[in-house]
Scaffold this active site. Structure first.
Site, PDB file in Angstrom:
ATOM      1  CG  ASP A  28      -0.318  -0.011   2.521  1.00  0.00           C
ATOM      2  OD1 ASP A  28       0.924  -0.141   2.589  1.00  0.00           O
ATOM      3  OD2 ASP A  28      -1.032   0.105   3.543  1.00  0.00           O
ATOM      4  CB  SER A  29       4.579   1.704   0.172  1.00  0.00           C
ATOM      5  OG  SER A  29       4.896   0.571  -0.609  1.00  0.00           O
ATOM      6  CG  ASP A  69       0.189  -4.113   1.951  1.00  0.00           C
ATOM      7  OD1 ASP A  69      -0.077  -4.890   2.886  1.00  0.00           O
ATOM      8  OD2 ASP A  69       0.962  -3.141   2.064  1.00  0.00           O
ATOM      9  CE  LYS A 121       3.021  -5.682   3.709  1.00  0.00           C
ATOM     10  NZ  LYS A 121       2.324  -4.735   4.620  1.00  0.00           N
ATOM     11  CD  GLU A 133       0.135  -1.723   7.837  1.00  0.00           C
ATOM     12  OE1 GLU A 133      -0.336  -1.063   8.790  1.00  0.00           O
ATOM     13  OE2 GLU A 133       0.711  -1.200   6.868  1.00  0.00           O
ATOM     14  CD  GLU A 146       7.489  -0.429   7.903  1.00  0.00           C
ATOM     15  OE1 GLU A 146       6.623  -1.195   7.452  1.00  0.00           O
ATOM     16  OE2 GLU A 146       7.635   0.751   7.527  1.00  0.00           O
TER      17      GLU A 146
HETATM   18  O1  KIV Z   1       3.554  -1.203   1.778  1.00  0.00           O
HETATM   19  C1  KIV Z   1       4.734  -1.584   1.801  1.00  0.00           C
HETATM   20  O2  KIV Z   1       5.518  -1.331   0.883  1.00  0.00           O
HETATM   21  C2  KIV Z   1       5.180  -2.332   2.954  1.00  0.00           C
HETATM   22  C3  KIV Z   1       6.631  -2.667   3.040  1.00  0.00           C
HETATM   23  C4  KIV Z   1       7.418  -1.476   3.408  1.00  0.00           C
HETATM   24  C5  KIV Z   1       6.885  -3.811   3.932  1.00  0.00           C
HETATM   25  O3  KIV Z   1       4.409  -2.640   3.803  1.00  0.00           O
END
Ligand code: KIV
Length: 261
Positions: A44-45, A83, A113, A115, A179
């Site tokens: 989600d980055s 994510d 993924k 969180e 992280e």
């Molecule tokens: O969203 C992302 O890119 C992440 C990584 C930094 C692990 O969660």
């Protein structure tokens, strides 16, 4: 041969370290797949690095699906992890299951993924065959609660993160992102767990390391302390754009080689 979640576990058991990178688009995914990066995370980055948002919170399921699809189309061997964006799973387990399913069914991801210590959701997803990468320590979707992008797990908070990591392994996660935490804590979690730990700002003792592709390529304006740039694409892109504009102004582009008759 395509990488599977079982390979990652086997690599940890064999003491083989591996790399994960974020990818948000088709051409980058193709290059990273050719470079034999075994795991690509459509993080989600994407919100901060590609879409220009101030943080991860505005990223929607539709935006994630758009980017997960593009990355999936570019990959032959790598494991693609999608994510789960903010508020795609926090309201209820049912909603989390439905949205995780979309990342696999509509996006072509191989795993998701999530969180934080979402134990019920992780358990349910694993039960129905959706592999889950967990994520503890600094969890950017909680940036408002945390009060900024700060190192987590210092002092007494360390045992809370260790407990979360152990509980997520028990719930069935196949790997876990650590992280922004002290290297000593990440080392202890790595020693304790059977599943691979994937560090970002978590020191050298994790089983794997992940970087944001824009940090690796030197595109990010103000990268975090833990990020290492292996190229300077910001300068190179600016140089190329200026060279193009100069040749257009001079009338030297296009030349014979780049013209049809
Ligand atoms: O969203 C992302 O890119 C992440 C990584 C930094 C692990 O969660």
């Amino acid at each position: 041969m395509s990488v599977t979640v079982h390979d990652l576990r086997a690599w940890k058991a064999a003491g083989r370290r591996f790399a994960m990178l974020t990818a948000y688009d088709f051409p980058t995914a193709r290059i990273l797949d050719r470079a034999e990066i075994p795991v690509l995370l459509v993080g989600d980055s994407v919100g901060r690095n590609v879409l220009g948002y101030a943080n991860e919170l505005p990223v929607t399921m539709e935006e994630m699906l758009h980017h997960v699809r593009a990355v999936s189309r570019g990959v032959t061997n790598a494991l693609v992890v999608g994510d789960m964006p903010f508020m795609s799973f926090q309201a209820s387990t049912e909603e989390g299951v439905r949205n995780a399913g979309r990342l696999l069914k509509e996006g072509g991801a191989h795993a998701v993924k999530i969180e934080g210590p979402q134990l019920d959701l992780v358990h349910r997803l694993v039960e129905i065959g959706i592999p889950v990468m967990a994520h503890v320590g600094l969890t950017p979707q909680s940036v408002n609660g945390i009060g900024g992008y700060r190192v987590q797990g210092r002092g007494e908070a360390a045992s809370l993160i260790l407990d979360q990591a152990q509980a997520l392994e028990k719930a069935g996660a196949f790997s876990i992102v650590l992280e922004a935490m002290p290297a000593e804590l990440a080392a202890e979690i790595t020693r304790t767990l059977q599943i691979p730990t994937i560090g970002i700002g978590a020191g050298p003792h994790c089983d794997a390391q992940v970087l944001v592709i824009h940090d690796l390529l030197g595109i990010t304006d103000r990268p975090p302390k833990f990020a290492k740039a292996y190229a300077d694409l910001r300068a190179e892109t600016e140089r190329a754009a200026r060279a193009f504009a100069r040749e257009v102004a001079e009338g030297t582009f296009p030349d014979e080689e780049h013209s049809y008759h």
